[in-house]
Design a protein around this motif. Sequence first.
Motif, PDB file in Angstrom:
ATOM      1  N   UNK A 189       0.860  -1.186   0.000  1.00  0.00           N
ATOM      2  CA  UNK A 189       0.000   0.000   0.000  1.00  0.00           C
ATOM      3  C   UNK A 189       0.896   1.235   0.000  1.00  0.00           C
ATOM      4  N   UNK A 190       0.802   2.012  -1.067  1.00  0.00           N
ATOM      5  CA  UNK A 190       1.670   3.181  -1.222  1.00  0.00           C
ATOM      6  C   UNK A 190       1.068   4.380  -0.473  1.00  0.00           C
ATOM      7  N   UNK A 191       1.714   4.742   0.642  1.00  0.00           N
ATOM      8  CA  UNK A 191       1.256   5.868   1.444  1.00  0.00           C
ATOM      9  C   UNK A 191       2.303   6.976   1.390  1.00  0.00           C
ATOM     10  N   UNK A 192       1.862   8.168   1.062  1.00  0.00           N
ATOM     11  CA  UNK A 192       2.753   9.309   0.932  1.00  0.00           C
ATOM     12  C   UNK A 192       2.936  10.022   2.268  1.00  0.00           C
ATOM     13  N   UNK A 193       3.897  10.940   2.275  1.00  0.00           N
ATOM     14  CA  UNK A 193       4.064  11.791   3.460  1.00  0.00           C
ATOM     15  C   UNK A 193       2.773  12.540   3.755  1.00  0.00           C
ATOM     16  N   UNK A 194       2.124  13.039   2.688  1.00  0.00           N
ATOM     17  CA  UNK A 194       0.894  13.808   2.901  1.00  0.00           C
ATOM     18  C   UNK A 194      -0.213  12.928   3.480  1.00  0.00           C
ATOM     19  N   UNK A 195      -0.295  11.673   3.054  1.00  0.00           N
ATOM     20  CA  UNK A 195      -1.305  10.778   3.608  1.00  0.00           C
ATOM     21  C   UNK A 195      -1.211  10.715   5.122  1.00  0.00           C
ATOM     22  N   UNK A 196      -0.002  10.481   5.637  1.00  0.00           N
ATOM     23  CA  UNK A 196       0.170  10.288   7.081  1.00  0.00           C
ATOM     24  C   UNK A 196       0.060  11.595   7.852  1.00  0.00           C
ATOM     25  N   UNK A 197       0.620  12.672   7.290  1.00  0.00           N
ATOM     26  CA  UNK A 197       0.482  13.979   7.931  1.00  0.00           C
ATOM     27  C   UNK A 197      -0.995  14.356   8.016  1.00  0.00           C
ATOM     28  N   UNK A 383     -17.834   3.932   0.798  1.00  0.00           N
ATOM     29  CA  UNK A 383     -16.785   4.514  -0.026  1.00  0.00           C
ATOM     30  C   UNK A 383     -16.269   5.758   0.687  1.00  0.00           C
ATOM     31  N   UNK A 384     -14.959   5.998   0.570  1.00  0.00           N
ATOM     32  CA  UNK A 384     -14.334   7.113   1.283  1.00  0.00           C
ATOM     33  C   UNK A 384     -13.441   7.898   0.316  1.00  0.00           C
ATOM     34  N   UNK A 385     -13.481   9.222   0.462  1.00  0.00           N
ATOM     35  CA  UNK A 385     -12.586  10.087  -0.320  1.00  0.00           C
ATOM     36  C   UNK A 385     -12.006  11.150   0.594  1.00  0.00           C
ATOM     37  N   UNK A 386     -10.712  11.369   0.499  1.00  0.00           N
ATOM     38  CA  UNK A 386     -10.058  12.363   1.339  1.00  0.00           C
ATOM     39  C   UNK A 386      -8.555  12.306   1.162  1.00  0.00           C
ATOM     40  N   UNK A 387      -7.820  13.193   1.839  1.00  0.00           N
ATOM     41  CA  UNK A 387      -6.364  13.259   1.674  1.00  0.00           C
ATOM     42  C   UNK A 387      -5.618  12.074   2.281  1.00  0.00           C
ATOM     43  N   UNK A 388      -6.323  11.249   3.066  1.00  0.00           N
ATOM     44  CA  UNK A 388      -5.697  10.070   3.668  1.00  0.00           C
ATOM     45  C   UNK A 388      -5.751   8.848   2.755  1.00  0.00           C
ATOM     46  N   UNK A 389      -6.428   8.935   1.621  1.00  0.00           N
ATOM     47  CA  UNK A 389      -6.573   7.787   0.724  1.00  0.00           C
ATOM     48  C   UNK A 389      -5.243   7.497   0.038  1.00  0.00           C
ATOM     49  N   UNK A 390      -4.856   6.232   0.012  1.00  0.00           N
ATOM     50  CA  UNK A 390      -3.575   5.787  -0.532  1.00  0.00           C
ATOM     51  C   UNK A 390      -3.351   6.273  -1.972  1.00  0.00           C
ATOM     52  N   UNK A 391      -2.071   6.231  -2.389  1.00  0.00           N
ATOM     53  CA  UNK A 391      -1.737   6.523  -3.778  1.00  0.00           C
ATOM     54  C   UNK A 391      -2.060   5.343  -4.684  1.00  0.00           C
TER      55      UNK A 391
END
Length: 534
Positions: A189-197, A383-391
Amino acid sequence: MAFTSPYPAVEIPEVSVPDFVLARSAELGDAPALVDGLSGETITHAELGFYVGRLAAALHARGLRKGDVVAVFCPNTIWYPVVFHGIAAAGCVTSPVNSLYTPEEIAFQLKDSGAKVLVTISLFLDRAREATAAHPVDEIVVLDGAEGHTSLRDLLSTDAPAVQVDIDPATDLVTLPYSSGTTGLPKGVMLTHRNLVANVAQCRPLIDLHAGERIIAVLPFFHIYGLTVLMNQGLQWGGAVVTLPRFDLEQFLRTIQDQKITRAFVAPPIVLALAKHPLVDQFDLSSLVTINSGAAPLDESLAEAAQARLRKGADTGVTIAQGYGMTELSPVSHTTPDTGREPAGAGPTPKGTVGYAIPNTESRLVDPATGEDAAPGERGELWVRGPQVMAGYLNNPQATADTLDADGWLHTGDVAVVDEAGRFTVVDRVKELIKYKGYQVAPAELEAVLLTHPEISDAAVIGVRDAESGEEHPTAFVVRTPGSGITADDVMAHAAAHLAPHKKVRRVEFIEAVPKSAAGKILRKDLKAVAAAW
């Protein structure tokens, strides 16, 4: 229709995970950041910031560069956050490995993630060596030291110059945990810095955690729940994270008592123990303010029973609540707010619900049969949409497309309902994934292992809910080869030899044929109907 969070949107800082989580390390100074729950060994916030900088410099000096993957195969220790943030500060990507994994499972993750280095501990070194024999890496680092291997002390004592890596939080990965997603074999699962922040920032309005609080970290940091909610959230908000290497009920209770733990983030089996185990009465747990359960659904009656027991008849005291998420959501999308943090005009959140969508998060409930939004009050796939959603999933565009649509909606595979106040309750699962003790167990993975046995001609695995614990137990329906005398114990032993303990088959039923559709898909609903009659 899309349901928006009742909370105002929050600003997502455009910074790296270490810069965000450790922003207050100098300000907090000598306040404890990490405490070993068994030995009492402590790392202060200031020390944490220093160690992370030294580790990043050491990794860079050893040739690791931005985007390189470092696998971390380690239980919870006070040094795990140093390793995670040191890797991130070097611009590299942590791929956390489940501490229970067999060498075969570790080797799969090393190969799939492209890991260049494996970080582990001496206790795990035998499995690490066997895994790297199957899939070599450039180096095995042993945190607590072992002959012929670099130790954490070696890395932290480097005199290499400090390193500054140009990180794009929106696109650069920080971690690559492995999840079975909605179905199938484990995927990165590709998680970015922005996802976790984003996920830490999004949870802040609902959680009244402040500097000086003490959070018990018994859920593993290799699980995204432990990594984000316990480790990064606790540290960023100035708390002290008290680590335990594994769950032992007596150690867990003693640590809460002796360390004056204020918050516990747990999974339902721990809530079950708090509700029923006689050991609980031997310890003073009065420091606890909140217990938040996640990783699997928490039954309303179980939450009420545990809360009533811990309150000892009082009207106030510890509150037991729950949240919802998944690895692909970094992991939180919904949670129960602390008392006083409810939306304006809302009362206490009922037990059994997972609370509200967190800020900057949209939700939909979609009829799996029609693809249309479910009618108000009806069940639908969440279904979910937001800045925490994986790349997306690493090197797996088809799996990504199956889970994450073109409009940015993550299809969770879980069925939920929402009440008029905007509180969600997870009621079922579209996906086939089994959840056992908070871990994801993919039936396809177990079936693949079972079919390697020469006396098994076919097999299907489903989760069968245990009435006492509420857990789903991996249950295998097995077709013997002609003339075979293989027993249920033989089947379970074979699975246990190749799989981590939480993936073990817990029950075996022999059948003449596995029910399948014309297209060859296993008809698990038929097997669940059989199990329901037991």
